[in-house]
Structure formats: C-alpha cells, structure tokens
Design a protein around this motif. Structure first.
Motif, PDB file in Angstrom:
ATOM      1  N   VAL A 166      -6.811  10.022  -1.129  1.00 12.76           N
ATOM      2  CA  VAL A 166      -7.399   9.676   0.618  1.00 12.76           C
ATOM      3  C   VAL A 166      -6.722   8.260   0.442  1.00 12.76           C
ATOM      4  CG1 VAL A 166      -8.963   9.225   0.029  1.00 12.76           C
ATOM      5  CG2 VAL A 166      -8.420  10.049   2.325  1.00 12.76           C
ATOM      6  N   ASN A 167      -6.928   6.630   0.361  1.00 16.43           N
ATOM      7  CA  ASN A 167      -6.976   6.274   0.773  1.00 16.43           C
ATOM      8  C   ASN A 167      -5.268   5.782   0.082  1.00 16.43           C
ATOM      9  OD1 ASN A 167      -9.500   4.597   0.072  1.00 16.43           O
ATOM     10  ND2 ASN A 167      -9.187   4.483  -1.819  1.00 16.43           N
ATOM     11  N   GLU A 168      -3.925   6.370  -0.629  1.00 17.63           N
ATOM     12  CA  GLU A 168      -2.913   6.443   0.237  1.00 17.63           C
ATOM     13  C   GLU A 168      -2.237   7.112   1.700  1.00 17.63           C
ATOM     14  OE1 GLU A 168      -0.101   4.967  -1.757  1.00 17.63           O
ATOM     15  OE2 GLU A 168      -1.842   3.565  -2.350  1.00 17.63           O
ATOM     16  N   VAL A 169      -3.231   8.240   1.612  1.00 15.63           N
ATOM     17  CA  VAL A 169      -2.853   8.683   2.924  1.00 15.63           C
ATOM     18  C   VAL A 169      -2.899   7.992   4.040  1.00 15.63           C
ATOM     19  CG1 VAL A 169      -4.046  10.155   4.623  1.00 15.63           C
ATOM     20  CG2 VAL A 169      -3.627  10.768   2.286  1.00 15.63           C
ATOM     21  N   LYS A 170      -4.155   6.966   3.450  1.00 16.43           N
ATOM     22  CA  LYS A 170      -3.979   5.884   5.294  1.00 16.43           C
ATOM     23  C   LYS A 170      -2.828   4.634   5.284  1.00 16.43           C
ATOM     24  CE  LYS A 170      -9.279   5.815   4.522  1.00 16.43           C
ATOM     25  NZ  LYS A 170     -10.242   4.651   3.558  1.00 16.43           N
ATOM     26  N   VAL A 171      -2.145   4.729   3.683  1.00 15.72           N
ATOM     27  CA  VAL A 171      -1.097   3.605   4.245  1.00 15.72           C
ATOM     28  C   VAL A 171       0.141   4.867   4.185  1.00 15.72           C
ATOM     29  CG1 VAL A 171      -1.731   2.432   3.213  1.00 15.72           C
ATOM     30  CG2 VAL A 171      -0.741   3.335   1.570  1.00 15.72           C
ATOM     31  N   ASP A 172       0.275   5.822   4.436  1.00 17.89           N
ATOM     32  CA  ASP A 172       1.327   6.971   5.275  1.00 17.89           C
ATOM     33  C   ASP A 172       1.698   7.375   3.830  1.00 17.89           C
ATOM     34  OD1 ASP A 172       2.678   8.075   6.686  1.00 17.89           O
ATOM     35  OD2 ASP A 172       4.422   6.658   6.913  1.00 17.89           O
ATOM     36  N   ASN A 173       1.275   7.806   2.724  1.00 11.93           N
ATOM     37  CA  ASN A 173       1.730   7.526   1.295  1.00 11.93           C
ATOM     38  C   ASN A 173       1.001   9.541   1.304  1.00 11.93           C
ATOM     39  OD1 ASN A 173       3.004   8.554  -0.712  1.00 11.93           O
ATOM     40  ND2 ASN A 173       1.841   7.323  -2.361  1.00 11.93           N
ATOM     41  N   LEU A 175     -12.487  13.822   3.929  1.00 10.70           N
ATOM     42  CA  LEU A 175     -12.495  13.640   5.311  1.00 10.70           C
ATOM     43  C   LEU A 175     -13.409  12.169   5.504  1.00 10.70           C
ATOM     44  CD1 LEU A 175     -12.360  16.826   6.522  1.00 10.70           C
ATOM     45  CD2 LEU A 175     -10.712  15.842   6.664  1.00 10.70           C
ATOM     46  N   ASN A 176     -14.318  12.518   5.490  1.00 13.14           N
ATOM     47  CA  ASN A 176     -15.392  11.002   5.434  1.00 13.14           C
ATOM     48  C   ASN A 176     -14.632  10.094   5.233  1.00 13.14           C
ATOM     49  OD1 ASN A 176     -17.405  12.316   6.209  1.00 13.14           O
ATOM     50  ND2 ASN A 176     -18.346  12.583   4.406  1.00 13.14           N
ATOM     51  N   ASN A 177     -13.566   9.830   4.109  1.00  9.31           N
ATOM     52  CA  ASN A 177     -12.800   9.027   3.184  1.00  9.31           C
ATOM     53  C   ASN A 177     -11.974   8.675   4.115  1.00  9.31           C
ATOM     54  OD1 ASN A 177     -14.885   8.284   1.512  1.00  9.31           O
ATOM     55  ND2 ASN A 177     -13.986   9.368  -0.341  1.00  9.31           N
ATOM     56  N   LEU A 178     -11.278   9.517   4.619  1.00  8.15           N
ATOM     57  CA  LEU A 178     -10.566   8.719   5.803  1.00  8.15           C
ATOM     58  C   LEU A 178     -10.528   8.625   7.250  1.00  8.15           C
ATOM     59  CD1 LEU A 178      -6.812   9.637   5.526  1.00  8.15           C
ATOM     60  CD2 LEU A 178      -7.671  12.324   6.960  1.00  8.15           C
ATOM     61  N   SER A 225       1.077  -3.144   5.688  1.00  5.08           N
ATOM     62  CA  SER A 225       0.451  -3.298   6.724  1.00  5.08           C
ATOM     63  C   SER A 225       0.951  -2.036   7.754  1.00  5.08           C
ATOM     64  CB  SER A 225       0.557  -4.845   7.170  1.00  5.08           C
ATOM     65  OG  SER A 225      -0.317  -4.789   8.009  1.00  5.08           O
ATOM     66  N   ALA A 226       2.167  -2.297   8.421  1.00  3.09           N
ATOM     67  CA  ALA A 226       2.841  -1.288   9.020  1.00  3.09           C
ATOM     68  C   ALA A 226       2.975  -0.143   8.731  1.00  3.09           C
ATOM     69  CB  ALA A 226       4.697  -1.453   8.897  1.00  3.09           C
ATOM     70  N   ALA A 227       2.713   0.689   7.702  1.00  6.51           N
ATOM     71  CA  ALA A 227       1.985   1.772   7.237  1.00  6.51           C
ATOM     72  C   ALA A 227       0.960   1.838   7.545  1.00  6.51           C
ATOM     73  CB  ALA A 227       2.640   2.572   5.979  1.00  6.51           C
ATOM     74  N   THR A 228       0.162   1.160   7.575  1.00  6.63           N
ATOM     75  CA  THR A 228      -1.454   0.820   7.668  1.00  6.63           C
ATOM     76  C   THR A 228      -1.376   0.984   9.086  1.00  6.63           C
ATOM     77  OG1 THR A 228      -1.849  -0.304   5.828  1.00  6.63           O
ATOM     78  CG2 THR A 228      -4.184   0.276   7.393  1.00  6.63           C
ATOM     79  N   VAL A 229      -1.208   0.574   9.764  1.00  9.13           N
ATOM     80  CA  VAL A 229      -1.324   0.519  11.457  1.00  9.13           C
ATOM     81  C   VAL A 229      -0.664   2.005  11.562  1.00  9.13           C
ATOM     82  CG1 VAL A 229      -0.492  -0.637  13.406  1.00  9.13           C
ATOM     83  CG2 VAL A 229      -1.390  -2.065  11.555  1.00  9.13           C
ATOM     84  N   ALA A 230       0.462   2.760  10.801  1.00 11.72           N
ATOM     85  CA  ALA A 230       0.838   3.499  11.640  1.00 11.72           C
ATOM     86  C   ALA A 230       0.143   4.781  11.253  1.00 11.72           C
ATOM     87  CB  ALA A 230       2.285   3.886  10.951  1.00 11.72           C
ATOM     88  N   TYR A 231      -0.312   4.411  10.377  1.00 11.08           N
ATOM     89  CA  TYR A 231      -1.955   5.626  10.666  1.00 11.08           C
ATOM     90  C   TYR A 231      -3.028   5.905  10.925  1.00 11.08           C
ATOM     91  CZ  TYR A 231      -6.165   7.470   8.449  1.00 11.08           C
ATOM     92  OH  TYR A 231      -7.459   7.740   7.703  1.00 11.08           O
ATOM     93  N   GLN A 232      -3.410   4.549  11.471  1.00 11.26           N
ATOM     94  CA  GLN A 232      -4.170   4.594  11.866  1.00 11.26           C
ATOM     95  C   GLN A 232      -4.000   4.609  13.766  1.00 11.26           C
ATOM     96  OE1 GLN A 232      -5.399   0.333  11.471  1.00 11.26           O
ATOM     97  NE2 GLN A 232      -6.252   0.310   9.822  1.00 11.26           N
ATOM     98  N   PHE A 233      -2.887   5.160  14.557  1.00 16.08           N
ATOM     99  CA  PHE A 233      -2.371   5.196  15.021  1.00 16.08           C
ATOM    100  C   PHE A 233      -2.665   6.229  15.324  1.00 16.08           C
ATOM    101  CE2 PHE A 233       1.219   6.687  18.202  1.00 16.08           C
ATOM    102  CZ  PHE A 233       0.836   6.366  19.065  1.00 16.08           C
ATOM    103  N   GLN A 234      -2.353   6.984  14.247  1.00 15.23           N
ATOM    104  CA  GLN A 234      -2.187   8.698  14.577  1.00 15.23           C
ATOM    105  C   GLN A 234      -3.883   9.298  14.212  1.00 15.23           C
ATOM    106  OE1 GLN A 234      -0.085  12.389  11.724  1.00 15.23           O
ATOM    107  NE2 GLN A 234       0.023  10.048  11.008  1.00 15.23           N
ATOM    108  N   LEU A 235      -4.439   8.447  13.677  1.00 16.79           N
ATOM    109  CA  LEU A 235      -5.814   9.086  13.631  1.00 16.79           C
ATOM    110  C   LEU A 235      -6.531   8.266  14.473  1.00 16.79           C
ATOM    111  CD1 LEU A 235      -8.070   9.821  11.266  1.00 16.79           C
ATOM    112  CD2 LEU A 235      -8.958   7.263  10.738  1.00 16.79           C
ATOM    113  N   ALA A 236      -6.197   7.829  15.515  1.00 18.30           N
ATOM    114  CA  ALA A 236      -7.350   7.644  16.534  1.00 18.30           C
ATOM    115  C   ALA A 236      -6.900   8.876  17.878  1.00 18.30           C
ATOM    116  CB  ALA A 236      -6.461   6.407  17.283  1.00 18.30           C
ATOM    117  N   LYS A 237      -6.068   9.224  17.963  1.00 17.13           N
ATOM    118  CA  LYS A 237      -5.504  10.479  18.091  1.00 17.13           C
ATOM    119  C   LYS A 237      -6.926  11.671  18.548  1.00 17.13           C
ATOM    120  CE  LYS A 237      -1.290  10.763  17.177  1.00 17.13           C
ATOM    121  NZ  LYS A 237       0.192  11.136  17.014  1.00 17.13           N
TER     122      LYS A 237
END
Length: 670
Positions: free
Chosen positions: A139-146, A265-268, A436-448
């Motif tokens: 799940v931590n890797e999902v957060k950086v687009d892996n 999902l909670n960790n995500l 950092s860029a991958a992390t922000v891309a994930y955050q952008f997606q999660l915010a939706k």
C-alpha cells in the motif's frame, strides 16, 4: 514494466465547410506512379519514403503517429534546456520544471549515488515478516504510483458516470501480457530469456552473486507466471460489462481475508464502502498466492518489482540493464539521448506545467478555432449518416443522434492547468524528485474519490501526438500535439485536412459507437439504449469487421487479432466515411479542380495514407500486433479503404486489383 496502463482511446470531429482565408496548396510528393493504387495504396503513397527513410538508432520506428512524439520531445527538450539555465524564483513552476530537468541531466551525480537512493526501500522489503506487513509495504508503494501486486485507481463509475469511485485492476506481471508466459515460439522465448536476464542483472547490481541472481530471477518469473494465469486476455478486457464488478468492501473482506481490504484502504487513506474490482479472478488468485508462496519468496519478488520500477531513475548500470530488455522487445538499437529521456520524464510527471510552456511557444489559437469548425462539421455529417442507416430503427437513430449531440469537445489544451505546488524539487536529488512527483500524482487521484467527476480533467498531456475518446464523459479530446502536419495544417486545402485530421476526428467520434462505446449512453453511463433487434444487427456488422481483419497478415504468417483490434478498425472504417461526407460539403469537395495532377477526392485519400506513414522495426511491429488495439499502419490505410466505395471511384479500382472487395462485401456500420 509492471504498472498497468489505463488507456482511453480517442474520438474526434471535423473540418471547415469553406475555404480558409490565406489557404495555400500543400504539394503532394513521393507517389509511386509505377504501382496500381488498388493493389496496395499504402505503398503507392508511402513506398518511396518507406524504402529510403532510415529509422533513427535511438527509436523503434519513424514517421507519423506515435513516432511524431520523438520530434515533439526535441521541442520540449529545447524548452527545458532554456528554462533550466534561467534564474527562476523558488517554488515557481519554472523552478520546479527547470530543476527537475537539471537533476535528471546530472548523470555524474546520479551515477555517483549508484543504488543508494533505493536502499531504504529494499531495507523495508527485507523487514517484511508476514502477510500483513507485506500488504503494508504494497500500500505504501501504491502511494508513489507503483502498482506492484495491487493496481489501484480512482475513476468515474461506469454506471454512475458523474461520480468517482475506487477501482482495482489486474497487475503484477513484468512481461507485456499474460500470453508471453505461455507461448513457445522463438520470438517469445527470446523475450522471456531477455526478461530473466534483466531481472538477474538487477539483482547483481544490488549485491547478489551471479548464481544467486539467476536463481532469484527464475523465482520472480515463476511468481509472475502464477499471477499471469489469472489475468484476462486483451480480448477479454474489451468486455466492458464483464470488467464492471462493483463490490461492497465488507464482502471483499470475507472473500479475500489475506489481502485485508479494510486495512489496505485505511492505510491508503481512502474512505469508501465499495470498490469496482475490474478483474475479480486476479484478486481471487492473489488472495490464495499470498499464503501459498513463502514470505521469503514474496520479498525477492517485491525487490525485483521495486528495482524494475526505478531502474531508469538510478545509475548507468541499471539504465543499461533496462535498455537491454527494451532492445529485445522493440528492436531499438541504441539508448535515447539523456535529453530526450528527461523530456519524457517531465512530460509524465509535470505534464501540465510543461504543456503550458509548449502551448505558448508552439500552438496557434487560429488552429484551435479552425479545428473546432472541423469537429462541428463532422458532427453534422455523422448525424446525417445516422439518418440514412438502413439497418437501424428510427427510435435507436434518435438515441444515437442525442448521444452524438451531447458529445463534449476538448481541443488544444485544458481550461485549467494542474497545480504542482506540493511537488518538492531540488536540483541535485533526481530520484527523490521522481518520488515526490509520483506521490503528488497519487494524492491528486485520491482526492477525487467519492467526489463528482471533474469535467475539465484531461487524460493526456498537451504536447502528445494523440487523441482519445472518454466514454464515461462522452467526450473527444484533441491535444495540441496532434494539431500539426501531416494531420492538420492551417494553411492546407480542405482535401488534405479532411483526409488527415478529419479522418482522426471521425475515428474518435466512432469510438462512441464502437463495440465498447456503444454500450454507454449519452451521459456516459454503462446503460443499454438500443432495441434488441438493432443491437443484434449492430453486433453482426461488428463481427464482419473481426472476420475481415483476422485475414490480414503481417511479418509473414502473423495475423492481426481481429477481436482485439475491432474497436479501432471499426473507427477507421467509419471515420473515413464520415470525413469524406464532411469533405463533400466543402467547395473543394463539391468541385473537381486538380492540384498537382490529383482530383480533390484523390488528394483526400492520399492524405489518409500520409497520416499513417510509419516504418518500424520488426520487433516493435510484433510487439504492436500482440499488444496494441490498433492495426499496423499499412492496414489502417488499406483495410478501411477496401470498404470505402468512393476510394474505388477516385482511383478506378478494378476486380483485378488486390484491394478489391465486391460491393456486397464492403462493410458499412455507421
């Protein structure tokens, strides 16, 4: 290699009904008049070019389509070279873009660091002791687009397209598709061996001896193969209904106790009571394998996955190992320049920022205005074609026209650019910049998640030479990158523009009505709007396309996969038909004045052949045939034209010609 890509395949509109002020005639050259147009029209138009043009050593092909992104990256590189050498205020877009690029160009520092940047990640894998800690790492890797073993995304709900929902899809394999693990032909075996060699090289670069590295590579390959068994094929993935499986999280927890969906999902950081599990068989298999495969083996697998994910972001030995595998897959002879690689990286991670700079320098507002006229005109022509369909009832025609009229058109660039203020960029830490860029891309997606779908979002970057159709939004999108020759020329006559970008527009429009798009209503919901009788007639025509294209061969006896490519082939056939109808609405189309010795109709069809003017390495062509939903370039020309009666009239195609199909066998769907 293990990140699954979610592709939306495009859908476009149409061209000007009147001559454009200041229009010039663009000369047509390179025609091989020694050939009969009706034998091989692709070769008639492109043969001289094809036989003489070299493929750059750093590329797998040359010409139009996806290979136009090579000169695009040269343009982007020019922008990046300039901005990286300027003094930019801290935190500004210019600073982020310029410093990110500079950090990636600093290969001395990157090479000096070796694999130090990834050591903390490998240490985390080494600390895994059981399935829960394994899933915590995942799940931590999902957060950086892996995606590793869980492919997670936030996308519109197919049956409630106004809302975004959590979705998971099959992933976890390193070869391009499941079939690569089970075929035994010489080309596939060579790719299998190269992939194992690549895995072994990655292990050796991180401290394993040769024997241990080979053992680990074989172990990873075996896990890959066990996961691949559960994968759907590319043909099966075309069944949009079968890929919609919205499930309650409470039910998934019971179904997959080893995955631990609630904790995942909670960790995500997600709050949702349901998930669309696109391919349930994969997650059923993963749930079992998490217990049957020893944790020690999973750790080796995750190390390989992480090394693959970041190989191109590490020092030269990792980049070289990655390229050796790419070379076997695509036939590319030498590595791309560092500047081209970095232009692509910036386009991926800070695409809107780079796109904004690109538009200012290279995109004309006049081109956008003329393109909108083209799209609107093609839309009108499409409606007229629907009215004339003999096989469709009046009630279904009305629904189809309502869907066509509701279509959203996006041209050039988005109305609102993405915000990259949270991306942290430093000039001497390339690897960390990527993360950092991958992390922000994930955050952008999660915010939706759980929020209404944003109608302004684009799913491609502005400089990319592409176009797409998004069925859940009922929209067609044409970024600035494709609005250039040979597709679009603001100074060209209508014949060339209607045959070029007009065909692309018609193609993208037809995706709204292909085997997949036809299952969505005007609001983008997966909902039937057909009568039973009309849908049966539609399916029979779709089957004709499958049957015809399955007879076409490439590279000796390798056949086009008619089922996998049916959506694109349908869009090509109808796209040309609607573009031609739209062209005949123009003054040039109504006339018969020759330019360069060619009639308006001939120039229209020649333009179609030119936009698919592509030459590629055999290895890349084989990769395309096995994995890409588009037919090879020559069949994107000859295949639809064989079904286009005005083409026969324009070039006097006769029964003796190789492209001739009896009129009763020519396919008309839309």
């Amino acid at each position: 290699m293990k990140n699954s890509l979610l592709l939306f395949i495009a859908f476009l509109a149409f061209i000007s009904c009147s001559k454009h002020q200041g229009e010039k005639n663009v000369a047509i050259t390179g025609i091989d008049s020694t050939l009969r147009p009706g034998d091989d029209f692709f070769k008639y138009v492109n043969g001289k070019w094809y036989d003489s043009v070299p493929i750059p050593a750093s590329q797998a092909g040359v010409g139009a389509g996806m290979f136009m992104n090579y000169p695009q990256r040269m343009r982007l590189q020019g922008i990046l070279d300039s901005i990286s050498q300027s003094k930019n205020s801290a935190g500004s877009i210019a600073q982020k873009v310029g410093d990110f690029y500079a950090s990636g160009m600093d290969t001395v520092t990157i090479d000096k660091r070796g694999y130090t940047p990834i050591k903390p990640l490998l240490a985390k894998i080494e600390a895994i002791s059981d399935v829960p800690s394994l899933m915590n790492f995942v799940v931590n890797e999902v957060k950086v687009d892996n995606s590793s073993i869980i492919g997670f995304g936030v996308l519109p709900d197919d049956k409630n397209s106004s809302m975004n929902i959590a979705q998971v899809y099959q992933t976890g394999i390193g070869l391009p598709d499941k079939d690569y693990y089970f075929k035994s032909d010489s080309s596939t075996v060579a790719i299998q061996k190269s992939y194992k060699k690549y895995l072994a090289a990655l292990f050796q670069q991180t401290g394993s001896n040769a024997k241990e590295a080979i053992k680990n590579a074989n172990l990873v390959y075996d896990i890959d193969k066990q996961l691949a068994v559960s994968h759907k094929t590319k043909v099966e993935l075309r069944d949009v209904l079968a890929n919609y499986n919205k499930m309650a999280v409470t039910d998934l927890v019971k179904r997959h106790p080893n995955i631990g969906w609630t904790t995942f999902l909670n960790n995500l950081g997600t709050k949702t009571d349901s998930i669309n599990v696109c391919q349930p068989a994969y997650y059923d298999a993963l749930n079992k394998l998490l217990k049957t495969i020893p944790i020690a083996n999973w750790k080796i697998y995750l190390k390989a996955n992480s090394l693959e994910r970041y190989a191109d972001d590490l020092s030269k030995p990792f980049v070289d190992a990655s390229f050796e595998y790419t070379k076997v897959l695509s036939g590319q002879a030498v590595q791309k320049s560092r500047g081209e690689i970095m232009a692509n990286v910036l386009d991926n991670y800070l695409g809107d920022a780079l796109g904004e700079l690109y538009v200012k320098k290279y995109f004309s507002e006049d081109a956008k205005k003329r393109m909108l006229i083209l799209v609107n005109n093609l839309q009108k022509a499409y409606a007229k074609r629907i009215d004339k369909l003999e096989w469709m009832s009046q009630s279904t025609k009305q629904k189809a026209k309502e869907k066509l009229a509701a279509m959203t058109k996006k041209i050039g660039y988005p109305d609102k650019w993405k915000d990259y203020s949270n991306v942290q960029i430093a000039r001497n830490t390339y690897f960390e910049n990527v993360v950092s860029a991958a992390t922000v891309a994930y955050q952008f997606q999660l915010a939706k998640l759980g929020k209404p779908v944003g109608k302004s979002e684009w799913y491609t970057t502005v400089p990319t030479v592409t176009a797409y159709n998004n069925p859940t939004a009922n929209e067609i999108v044409f970024p600035a990158g494709i609005l250039q020759p040979p597709y679009f020329d603001n100074n060209a006559d209508d014949a060339l523009n209607y045959g070029g970008i007009g065909m692309v527009i018609g193609h993208e429009m037809t995706h709204t009505f292909d085997d997949q798009g036809a299952q969505y209503d005007k609001d983008g919901n997966l909902k039937n709007w057909w009568t039973k009788e009309d849908y049966a007639k539609f399916k029979s025509r779709i089957q004709q396309v499958i049957n015809l294209y399955s007879t076409y061969t490439v590279l000796g006896n390798l056949h086009i996969n008619g089922e996998m490519t049916v959506g694109e082939n349908t869009a090509d056939i109808a796209g040309i038909a609607v573009a031609y109808d739209a062209f005949k609405m123009t003054e040039e189309g109504k006339g018969n004045t020759k330019i360069d010795g060619f009639t308006p109709d001939q120039r229209f069809f020649i333009s179609i052949a030119k936009i698919w003017r592509v030459k590629m390495k055999d290895e890349f062509l084989r990769l395309l045939i096995n994995n890409n939903p588009h037919s090879p370039p020559n069949w994107r020309v000859n295949g639809p034209l064989m079904n286009t009666t005005p083409f026969y009239d324009a070039f006097n195609v006769q029964p003796k010609d190789k492209m001739f199909l009896p009129k009763k066998d020519r396919i008309t769907i839309w």
